[in-house]
Design an enzyme around this catalytic site. Structure first.
Site, PDB file in Angstrom:
ATOM      1  CG  HIS A   8      -1.971  -0.974   1.315  1.00  0.00           C
ATOM      2  ND1 HIS A   8      -2.120  -1.820   2.385  1.00  0.00           N
ATOM      3  CD2 HIS A   8      -2.982  -1.274   0.465  1.00  0.00           C
ATOM      4  CE1 HIS A   8      -3.189  -2.602   2.195  1.00  0.00           C
ATOM      5  NE2 HIS A   8      -3.720  -2.291   1.035  1.00  0.00           N
ATOM      6  CE  LYS A  64     -19.118  -6.591   5.165  1.00  0.00           C
ATOM      7  NZ  LYS A  64     -18.561  -6.329   3.844  1.00  0.00           N
ATOM      8  NE  ARG A 123      -3.455  -7.471  -3.640  1.00  0.00           N
ATOM      9  CZ  ARG A 123      -3.592  -8.735  -3.236  1.00  0.00           C
ATOM     10  NH1 ARG A 123      -2.549  -9.477  -2.995  1.00  0.00           N
ATOM     11  NH2 ARG A 123      -4.780  -9.236  -3.077  1.00  0.00           N
ATOM     12  CB  SER A 163      -4.916  -5.978   4.213  1.00  0.00           C
ATOM     13  OG  SER A 163      -4.497  -4.724   3.779  1.00  0.00           O
TER      14      SER A 163
HETATM   15  P1  ADP Z   1      -9.984  -2.757  -0.737  1.00  0.00           P
HETATM   16  O1  ADP Z   1     -10.848  -3.672   0.075  1.00  0.00           O
HETATM   17  O2  ADP Z   1     -10.576  -1.440  -1.051  1.00  0.00           O
HETATM   18  O3  ADP Z   1      -9.338  -3.440  -1.920  1.00  0.00           O
HETATM   19  P2  ADP Z   1      -7.358  -2.844   0.466  1.00  0.00           P
HETATM   20  O4  ADP Z   1      -6.869  -2.184   1.699  1.00  0.00           O
HETATM   21  O5  ADP Z   1      -7.273  -4.331   0.366  1.00  0.00           O
HETATM   22  O6  ADP Z   1      -8.852  -2.365   0.304  1.00  0.00           O
HETATM   23  O7  ADP Z   1      -6.619  -2.234  -0.781  1.00  0.00           O
HETATM   24  C1  ADP Z   1      -6.574  -0.853  -1.057  1.00  0.00           C
HETATM   25  C2  ADP Z   1      -5.882  -0.654  -2.401  1.00  0.00           C
HETATM   26  O8  ADP Z   1      -4.524  -1.092  -2.352  1.00  0.00           O
HETATM   27  C3  ADP Z   1      -6.513  -1.467  -3.522  1.00  0.00           C
HETATM   28  O9  ADP Z   1      -6.442  -0.695  -4.696  1.00  0.00           O
HETATM   29  C4  ADP Z   1      -5.649  -2.692  -3.613  1.00  0.00           C
HETATM   30  O10 ADP Z   1      -5.663  -3.251  -4.908  1.00  0.00           O
HETATM   31  C5  ADP Z   1      -4.301  -2.128  -3.296  1.00  0.00           C
HETATM   32  N1  ADP Z   1      -3.395  -3.114  -2.665  1.00  0.00           N
HETATM   33  C6  ADP Z   1      -3.688  -4.040  -1.718  1.00  0.00           C
HETATM   34  N2  ADP Z   1      -2.605  -4.750  -1.342  1.00  0.00           N
HETATM   35  C7  ADP Z   1      -1.572  -4.247  -2.065  1.00  0.00           C
HETATM   36  C8  ADP Z   1      -0.180  -4.559  -2.165  1.00  0.00           C
HETATM   37  N3  ADP Z   1       0.380  -5.505  -1.441  1.00  0.00           N
HETATM   38  N4  ADP Z   1       0.559  -3.842  -3.042  1.00  0.00           N
HETATM   39  C9  ADP Z   1      -0.001  -2.858  -3.776  1.00  0.00           C
HETATM   40  N5  ADP Z   1      -1.304  -2.521  -3.742  1.00  0.00           N
HETATM   41  C10 ADP Z   1      -2.079  -3.202  -2.914  1.00  0.00           C
END
Ligand code: ADP
Length: 150
Positions: free
Chosen positions: A17, A41, A90, A127
């Protein structure tokens, strides 16, 4: 002034992120990291913990603002005067869902979505993977940018 919102659950905020946020900062003047939450949630980390961990990382970066929100991301964008949403991709299979989201958001607002590809070395550290590692007794600290995250 080009402002973008980077929305996510960020539960927790991973190094992947952070990589996307840092790259977005090369494109936009301001970046709002919007930590989405749903009271029905609850996550592994409370929304306050998530906001604090990310805010600490960017404490010395005036271009970044971190806040919690619920509801539509385009409403947050409108409120913050942002014309763009940033999303990280991703894997190729993320794309269909993300395109649908981007098209829907463009149909209901004038907010455009910008996709940034996740680097493969960080891409697997989602995450949910990090939560899984924590739940199974691993220390995922090497994947996380913030000490407050584990
Ligand atoms: P959401 O449920 O909105 O996807 P996340 O927190 O999982 O929330 O992800 C937020 C953003 O970051 C999304 O655009 C996701 O694709 C991206 N993302 C999640 N994990 C990674 C990672 N390891 N590297 C780069 N981008 C990521």
């Amino acid at each position: 002034m080009k402002t973008a919102v980077f929305p996510g659950s960020f539960d927790p905020f991973t190094i992947g992120h952070k990589d996307i946020a840092d790259r977005a900062l090369k494109i936009f003047d301001n970046l709002i990291i919007g930590i989405g939450f749903n009271i029905n949630k609850p996550g592994k980390f409370s929304v306050e913990e998530r906001v604090k961990a990310v805010a600490e990382i960017y404490a010395d970066e005036p271009k970044v603002k971190v806040l919690a929100y619920s509801g539509l991301t385009v409403e947050l964008a409108k409120k913050m005067d942002a014309k763009f949403i940033v999303r990280g991709i991703r894997e190729v299979k993320d794309f269909e869902y993300e395109r649908n989201l981007a098209d829907t958001n463009a149909a209901i607002s004038d907010v455009e979505t910008v996709f940034l590809p996740a680097r493969p070395e960080y891409g697997f550290v989602s995450s949910s993977m990090v939560r899984e590692l924590i739940a199974n007794g691993y220390n995922p600290s090497e994947f996380l940018p913030a000490p407050g995250n584990h």
